[in-house]
Design an enzyme around this catalytic site. Sequence first.
Site, PDB file in Angstrom:
ATOM      1  N   HIS A 381       0.584  -1.138  -0.147  1.00  0.00           N
ATOM      2  CA  HIS A 381       0.092  -0.246  -0.103  1.00  0.00           C
ATOM      3  C   HIS A 381       0.860   1.305   0.293  1.00  0.00           C
ATOM      4  CE1 HIS A 381      -3.725   1.870   0.489  1.00  0.00           C
ATOM      5  NE2 HIS A 381      -4.638   0.663   0.539  1.00  0.00           N
ATOM      6  N   TYR A 495     -15.252   4.416   9.963  1.00  0.00           N
ATOM      7  CA  TYR A 495     -14.817   4.618   8.435  1.00  0.00           C
ATOM      8  C   TYR A 495     -14.397   4.546   7.519  1.00  0.00           C
ATOM      9  CZ  TYR A 495     -10.517   5.715   5.113  1.00  0.00           C
ATOM     10  OH  TYR A 495     -10.118   6.114   3.911  1.00  0.00           O
ATOM     11  N   SER A 497     -13.762   6.217   3.387  1.00  0.00           N
ATOM     12  CA  SER A 497     -13.074   6.849   2.958  1.00  0.00           C
ATOM     13  C   SER A 497     -13.210   7.360   1.169  1.00  0.00           C
ATOM     14  CB  SER A 497     -11.577   6.858   2.828  1.00  0.00           C
ATOM     15  OG  SER A 497     -10.465   7.256   1.448  1.00  0.00           O
ATOM     16  N   THR A 508      -6.370  10.515  -0.018  1.00  0.00           N
ATOM     17  CA  THR A 508      -7.904   9.836   0.710  1.00  0.00           C
ATOM     18  C   THR A 508      -8.049  11.046   1.429  1.00  0.00           C
ATOM     19  OG1 THR A 508      -7.325   8.577   1.901  1.00  0.00           O
ATOM     20  CG2 THR A 508      -7.583   7.397  -0.072  1.00  0.00           C
TER      21      THR A 508
END
Length: 667
Positions: A381, A495, A497, A508
Amino acid sequence: MGTLVARLRLGPRPPPLWMPSGGCGRRLLGAEAGAGAEAGRQYLQRSIVPTLHYQASLPRLPIPKLEDTMKRYLSAQRPLLDDSQFRRTEQLCRTFESGLGKELHERLLAQDKQNKHTSYISGPWFDMYLSARDSIVLNFNPFVSFNPDPKPDYNDQLTRATNLTVSAMRFMKTLRAGLLEPEVFHLNPAKSNTDAFKRIIRLVPSSLAWYGAYMVNAYPLDMSQYFRLFNSTRLPKPGRDELFTAEKEKHLLVLRNGNFYIFDILDQDGNILKAAEVHAHLKYILSDKSPTPEFPLAYLPTENRDTWAGLRQELLNNGNKEVLGKVDSAVFCLCLDDFPIKDLAHLSHTMLHGDGVNRWFDKSFNLIIAKDGNSAINFEHSWGDGVAVLRVFNDMFKDSTQTPAITPQAQPAPVDSSQAVQKLNFRLNDTLKAGITKAKEKFDSTMKTLTVDSIQFQRGGKGFLKKHKLSPDAVAQLSFQMAFLQQYGQTVATYESCSTAAFKHGRTETVRPASVFTKKCSEAFVRAPSQKSTEQLKEMISQCSKYHNQLTKEAAMGQGFDRHLFALRYLAASEGHKLPELYLDPAYGQINHNILSTSTLTSPAVNIGGFAPVVPDGFGVGYGVHDNWIGCNVSSYPARDVREFLQCVNKALGAIFDVLEGKPVRS
């Protein structure tokens, strides 16, 4: 702009980002229309608009006003705090806004003006990823799995591996030649996604091209991360990792049974190897009887990053510089597994973490193909968000299923693969063997703690909800709030995004789905449904949907609060300030301890996606709202019960659908 948004998860750890490919036109040349037309198989398409045509004129990511950030932060805190906690947090916000926060904000604005080539969040965000010391497995790398090839016999492992590999290489060649369609979100495709418009816009200078697209309601997206898709890896270093890319290298890395193989997938002229030769080399690897090594090297990238950095240095010192260089610089990592997939839970476990032997998690992405052709991408990532990953994913699926490189009846080329394919051998000393053994023990014990399960709610989906003028995503998020309240009796930090890729070097922004509206609505459904009429409950659902849409639109425009507060905190730390009291508030810690971490994506290419929870007592909720059904793929550690949560989600969706159909809610 609201529909431009892609949702995902975030916690104290960075999240995966899912984003639709934007509906860019995909044009296949006549020469590329069938398998075997080798000359035409170098490129996916030949866009008349250069790939990076809009990049220079993308608008810059705005820094929100400090007072707006404080208001949004307090709105998100309200459903999570009691009155006295909220008053304290409110006071801390006032102090921050008029004191150190104001000074930091002004310095952030000044810094941003001096760095117009990028966004205010890009540097700190890279730093956050690369400085994280936790294992990247479960904590960072997500997966997204392909739907099966619609033609059943094309799901043979060797056939599918060849086709997906060739399609990935065609994507790479098209990207590097500047022939890949730019990533554009079209709000009015009849005007903007046409050859006529493209012929005009390609003549507009790059410095102005974005404005031309904007005039016809099209939004070009940032593509600055795409170059890291291929020939890239994350290198472990003490304290902070580094990203490495070697675009000139021509070889593919293949893992099978923990053994490492490479072969040149590009020839000396940079052309993709003939599909029949790729076929032959992969067949040769699949027929190799080599057992799994006694000390499988692939366990090392699953370690704590500092531990792995030390062991990597030991590898280099022990004469492995050349072979490690081959691993790091390969175009990508193809993982061939020797077993079929049993069910969706097995698919999730296999593609998310596997057994630790047959992945190289540091590569920009691993293309994993099981014995029965089930396939997925697991991606590292730190180099970027999912915009690039989902684009290559969608294009690989489309190309490999519509214009496959080989057929199941195809014969491999009569080449000597034993000469072309090189098996990599690593020199291991006692320190390295002990490091691998310890990494395996940690990996095995951690993976045993993860549970993954899924449901499909079949009563309806996008079509039904839009008919009722509701946001499908808002309804899915409301069902998670209701489910958690039903199961645990509280509202917790949640959460979701959205991408800010509509801006230069955007990353993001966070949507906070737990609101005063969802809390009130959830309590009405869960605790006292009979006290409200069906119409009242319907109105409450509608309020949740409207507010969720507002939050989503604000986030897409860079007008959330999470990234702004993160950047101010990062700036304070980098300047050596004492951490402002706002960040020491237990409420700040609580809202960033995301117990419900959620991510959605839908695409004709996607079967299922998933990721681990971002906190030990959380859920990792992957979901998709399809035309006629809603799917949910959820993970947890032992602190939470996935099956019960999914039963509660199913019940919550049933109650919402009952109300929308005018039926009384069953308690």
